[in-house]
Write an enzyme that holds these catalytic residues in place. Structure first.
Site, mmCIF file in Angstrom:
data_model
loop_
_atom_site.group_PDB
_atom_site.id
_atom_site.type_symbol
_atom_site.label_atom_id
_atom_site.label_comp_id
_atom_site.label_asym_id
_atom_site.label_seq_id
_atom_site.Cartn_x
_atom_site.Cartn_y
_atom_site.Cartn_z
ATOM 1 N N GLY A 1 4.796 1.388 4.644
ATOM 2 C CA GLY A 1 6.092 2.045 4.467
ATOM 3 C C GLY A 1 7.138 1.196 3.759
ATOM 4 N N SER B 1 3.542 -2.210 10.288
ATOM 5 C CA SER B 1 5.000 -2.163 10.450
ATOM 6 C C SER B 1 5.690 -3.490 10.122
ATOM 7 C CB SER B 1 5.367 -1.684 11.855
ATOM 8 O OG SER B 1 4.886 -0.365 12.059
ATOM 9 N N GLU C 1 -6.862 4.484 7.976
ATOM 10 C CA GLU C 1 -6.691 5.929 7.761
ATOM 11 C C GLU C 1 -7.969 6.533 7.184
ATOM 12 O OE1 GLU C 1 -3.076 5.522 5.508
ATOM 13 O OE2 GLU C 1 -2.011 5.009 7.347
ATOM 14 N N LYS D 1 0.029 4.250 -0.177
ATOM 15 C CA LYS D 1 -0.661 5.396 0.440
ATOM 16 C C LYS D 1 -0.550 6.635 -0.469
ATOM 17 C CE LYS D 1 0.433 3.517 4.930
ATOM 18 N NZ LYS D 1 0.147 3.645 6.337
ATOM 19 N N HIS E 1 -9.565 0.932 4.952
ATOM 20 C CA HIS E 1 -8.269 1.150 5.596
ATOM 21 C C HIS E 1 -8.464 2.067 6.805
ATOM 22 C CE1 HIS E 1 -4.175 2.443 6.364
ATOM 23 N NE2 HIS E 1 -3.790 1.350 5.733
ATOM 24 N N ASN F 1 0.859 -1.184 0.000
ATOM 25 C CA ASN F 1 0.000 0.000 0.000
ATOM 26 C C ASN F 1 0.900 1.241 0.000
ATOM 27 O OD1 ASN F 1 -1.820 2.044 0.502
ATOM 28 N ND2 ASN F 1 -2.223 1.462 2.627
ATOM 29 N N GLY G 1 2.429 2.223 10.688
ATOM 30 C CA GLY G 1 3.345 3.353 10.526
ATOM 31 C C GLY G 1 4.033 3.781 11.813
ATOM 32 N N GLU H 1 -5.211 -5.223 10.572
ATOM 33 C CA GLU H 1 -4.183 -4.201 10.774
ATOM 34 C C GLU H 1 -4.466 -3.451 12.077
ATOM 35 O OE1 GLU H 1 -2.317 -2.826 6.873
ATOM 36 O OE2 GLU H 1 -4.219 -1.803 7.017
HETATM 37 C C1 PEP Z 1 -0.772 0.114 5.999
HETATM 38 O O1 PEP Z 1 -0.874 1.297 5.752
HETATM 39 O O2 PEP Z 1 -1.643 -0.645 5.576
HETATM 40 C C2 PEP Z 1 0.370 -0.363 6.772
HETATM 41 C C3 PEP Z 1 0.357 -1.587 7.220
HETATM 42 O O3 PEP Z 1 1.402 0.537 6.982
HETATM 43 P P1 PEP Z 1 2.844 0.234 7.634
HETATM 44 O O4 PEP Z 1 3.359 -1.049 7.032
HETATM 45 O O5 PEP Z 1 3.673 1.414 7.255
HETATM 46 O O6 PEP Z 1 2.639 0.107 9.102
#
Ligand code: PEP
Length: 251
Positions: A234, A212, A97, A11, A95, A9, A173, A167
């Protein structure tokens, strides 16, 4: 046997030139043949990524879609049918966010899930609890409600053509990752909730972990029995790191 899936992803990251660099890096990866790989660029770069990855077995998805499946008067939105027409195969729905910052609730998420499927796209339903909810011991209740809403609105059979991504919001993040045991506990609960409605659907659905994930912790997470791959934020912006995570999902 479920085929592992690793999905990146991106983003709201990227420019035409950084996307072009990332495509070059992805093109050079030797990816495991037993892992399905997908990337989710911002809408603007989907066409660039589809062209750049031609011949590479990496699917392209979108990070969101409109409530309505078909094109029409809905300023600023992109319909699932338009994503399918562009060549997308998957779409993220719900998601954290978008749930937290934009305020998408469970009913909106269900409508987007249905819109995606009606256009032949595979929805990747994202669910997860906040730090406060985990600390209050409410993780399974929250995740159960988010999943239950889609089951209630659309029926359990829709999960035979969908993916679920667990998640934990506190791990996205932040550099904090759920331990493999914490993640497995939630994944097992998700599968059990689906199995209570339809055992075959529950056995077949892929459950991804996100939060992460890096090359350094991926193998341990993916080694758990109910974790079928990852949704990577990320770390998916670095082709080599993403490639190493894909390899960790292979047998
Ligand atoms: C995400 O945005 O779906 C995600 C898992 O981000 P990160 O891997 O950066 O924690």
């Amino acid at each position: 046997m479920r085929r592992a899936l690793v999905a990146g992803n991106w983003k709201m990251h990227g420019t035409r030139s950084s996307v072009s660099e990332l495509i070059k890096g992805l093109q050079q990866l030797a990816l495991p043949t037993d892992v399905e790989v997908a990337v989710f660029p911002p809408y603007l770069y989907i066409e660039q990524v589809l062209k750049g990855l031609e011949g590479k077995s990496i699917a392209v998805g979108a990070q969101n879609c409109a409530l309505e499946p078909e094109q029409g008067a809905l300023t600023g939105e992109i319909a699932a049918s338009q994503l399918a027409d562009a060549g997308c195969r998957l779409v993220l729905v719900g998601h954290s966010e978008r749930r937290q910052i934009i305020g998408e609730g469970d009913d909106v998420v269900s409508r987007k899930f249905a819109a995606a499927q009606s256009c032949g796209l595979i929805p990747v339903l994202c669910i997860g609890e906040s730090r406060e909810e985990r600390e209050a011991g409410r993780t399974l209740e929250v995740v159960g409600r988010q999943l239950g809403s889609v089951i209630e609105n659309l029926g359990v059979e829709v999960f035979s053509r969908a993916v679920v991504a667990y998640e934990p919001v506190w791990a996205i993040g932040t550099g904090l990752t759920a331990t493999p045991e914490q993640a497995q506990q939630v994944h097992a609960a998700i599968r059990a909730q689906l199995a209570a409605e339809d055992a075959e659907v529950a056995q077949g659905v892929r459950l991804l972990y996100g939060g992460s994930v890096k090359a350094a912790n991926a193998a341990e997470l993916f080694g758990m029995p109910d974790i079928d791959g990852g949704l990577i934020g990320g770390a998916s912006l670095n082709a080599d790191e993403f490639g190493a995570i894909c390899c960790a999902a292979g047998s």
